[in-house]
Design an enzyme around this catalytic site. Structure first.
Site, PDB file in Angstrom:
ATOM      1  N   LYS A  82       0.845  -1.190   0.000  1.00  0.00           N
ATOM      2  CA  LYS A  82       0.000   0.000   0.000  1.00  0.00           C
ATOM      3  C   LYS A  82       0.886   1.247   0.000  1.00  0.00           C
ATOM      4  CE  LYS A  82      -3.897   1.982   2.658  1.00  0.00           C
ATOM      5  NZ  LYS A  82      -4.783   1.746   3.820  1.00  0.00           N
ATOM      6  N   SER A 156      -9.445   1.584   2.955  1.00  0.00           N
ATOM      7  CA  SER A 156      -8.618   2.395   2.084  1.00  0.00           C
ATOM      8  C   SER A 156      -7.571   1.595   1.335  1.00  0.00           C
ATOM      9  CB  SER A 156      -7.928   3.483   2.905  1.00  0.00           C
ATOM     10  OG  SER A 156      -7.080   2.935   3.900  1.00  0.00           O
ATOM     11  N   SER A 180      -9.894  -0.797   7.066  1.00  0.00           N
ATOM     12  CA  SER A 180      -9.304  -0.693   5.733  1.00  0.00           C
ATOM     13  C   SER A 180      -8.624  -1.960   5.249  1.00  0.00           C
ATOM     14  CB  SER A 180      -8.290   0.462   5.703  1.00  0.00           C
ATOM     15  OG  SER A 180      -8.928   1.702   5.906  1.00  0.00           O
TER      16      SER A 180
END
Length: 487
Positions: A82, A156, A180
């Protein structure tokens, strides 16, 4: 099984890759050539903020050329990161181009995985500054669901889930502050481990809420998630939120006799989504059939805790994480992110202390359930949505996704999202449905055992011993207060 839309025979799970390496049927260099082919060209799902080039990946492969695959638990395994987690020499953007910086050193959690033999393949798209559960709040483009591009990817850690679901990586790293690392897993039929806070170092991670943030793991199986967890954990010197993992010692081979806490029927909320409600009923029936005991609990302390995260002053911690940047360049933020962070200024220090007092009371109330149960089971998300629905109501629809996730880190719990089939009928027929097992801190291995039993996987994998000490304490590099080399 992992989906493979690439018309080749390259498996994308750790066990299969490991078998091929040990048999001499695959080399890390050959894997890199395959991954480079898979990531070349267009990126219609908007997975990547920065995919690594063939030559960049090949340097990691070449470092493995003289190593024995049997000595490294993640030998030659490709993984995605990420883009709020540092990878040395590659910009970290946190989904905001104006914020970007290039770290000289990888985050300790990434260093450990590379030391275990894993090969990074790219930095993935995300809701900007990890603020959101939708995957839509990115100036790099809304991340598209791997299974149906018209649907939300979840966030996210959107790109991290999509990369694994598309077979571009065998596992990936995300972060999870409010869900997330669990919601995107549910929307893609993946396993999503939200470990005990501090057990995976958050040094080198752009903070969302520093006191709550966790690095999370996406994988196709509980066994893969466990192998990554074993390699990634470890105390980092200089990390003020680090904690040594203290496994509870609880082990389970079956679901029989496990006491699962289930919210009262009046406390379950699916926002009118009959397909998700029916899918949860099916999951509960499966648990009963496996011999588990379902214990109805009062879920209100957990729901009240969840409401604190975004409806009270805790949101101000998100602003505190990037306040100098926010004040200097507010126009650089995505409109929805700017609205959420800008609203945090209305909360005072007195409000914050009142919320901490309220949280302490709710923690005490919530702990009353644990003598009665071994774990909680809930839907991971109460519903899903199309991208069009999210665009029409970006904050309202996004908030629904966190109904069963927002309380976990505030109460210092561990959680594991697992696939639970598909919706059989209703508005989201055929879409993946997922449930989450929640337990106390340091119960991560216990949750992985429950997931193995739920998914029908065989016994825990045994990782080969590391010869170069990847589990040792990592000395954090000299970084500023946001964990960045330069910001």
């Amino acid at each position: 099984m992992p989906m493979n839309p690439h018309n080749d025979d390259l498996p994308m799970n750790i066990e299969s890759l490991r078998a091929r390496y040990l048999q001499g049927n695959l080399t890390p260099a050959q894997l890199v050539e395959r991954i480079a082919a898979r990531t070349a060209g267009d990126d219609p799902h908007r997975v990547w903020i920065r995919a690594l080039t063939r030559d960049e990946m090949m340097r990691y492969a070449e470092a493995l050329a003289q190593r024995d695959p049997a000595t490294l638990p993640l030998y030659g395994v490709p993984f995605a990161i990420k883009d709020n987690i540092d990878l040395a020499g590659v910009p970290t953007t946190a989904g905001c181009p104006a914020y970007a910086y290039t770290p000289a050193r990888s985050a300790p959690v990434v260093e450990r995985l590379i030391a275990a033999g894993a090969i990074p393949v790219g930095k993935t798209n995300l809701d900007q500054f990890a603020t959101g559960l939708s995957g839509q709040r990115s100036p790099y483009g809304a991340c598209r669901n791997a299974l149906d591009p018209e649907y939300a990817s979840g966030g996210s850690s959107s790109g991290s889930a999509v990369a694994v679901a598309l077979g571009l990586a065998a596992f990936s790293l995300g972060t999870d502050t409010a869900g997330s690392g669990r919601v995107p897993a549910a929307f893609h039929g993946l396993v999503g481990l939200k470990p005990t806070k501090g057990v995976l170092s958050t040094q080198g991670v752009v903070p969302a809420c520093r006191s709550l943030d966790c690095v999370s793991i996406f994988a196709h199986s509980a066994n893969d998630a466990q192998r990554v967890f074993e390699c990634a954990r470890g105390v980092t010197q200089g990390d003020p939120y680090a904690r040594a993992w203290q496994p509870s010692g609880r082990e389970r081979a079956t679901l029989g006799g496990v006491r699962f806490g289930v919210p009262r029927a009046t406390q379950l909320n699916f926002y009118g989504d009959a397909s998700y409600a029916a899918a949860f009923d099916v999951a509960l029936a499966k648990l009963r059939a496996a011999g588990a005991e379902l214990v109805e609990i009062d879920f209100e302390p957990f729901l009240a805790t969840a409401r604190l995260l975004y409806e009270g002053p805790f949101v101000a911690e998100r602003l505190a994480a990037i306040r100098p940047f926010f004040e200097a360049q507010p126009e650089a933020l995505h409109a929805v992110t700017r609205e959420i962070l800008g609203g945090a200024v209305r909360w005072s220090a007195a409000d914050a202390f009142a919320a901490l007092d309220r949280l302490a009371s709710l923690r005490m109330e919530s702990e009353r359930v644990w003598p009665q149960i071994d774990a909680l089971v809930t839907p991971t998300s109460p519903t899903t949505s199309t991208i069009a629905e999210l665009e029409a109501d970006p904050i309202g629809v996004n908030a629904r996704f966190g109904y069963y996730t927002n309380f976990v880190n505030l109460l210092d719990l561990s959680a594991l999202a697992v696939p639970a089939g598909e919706c059989a009928a209703g508005p989201h027929a055929g879409k993946p449905f997922g449930i989450t097992f929640v337990a106390r801190s340091h119960d991560d291995a216990y949750l992985l055992d429950l997931a193995r039993a739920w998914l029908g996987e065989r016994e825990r994998p045994v990782s080969p011993p590391m010869q170069d000490g990847s589990q040792a304490t990592v000395q954090a590099s000299s970084q500023n207060e946001t964990g960045n080399a330069e910001a």
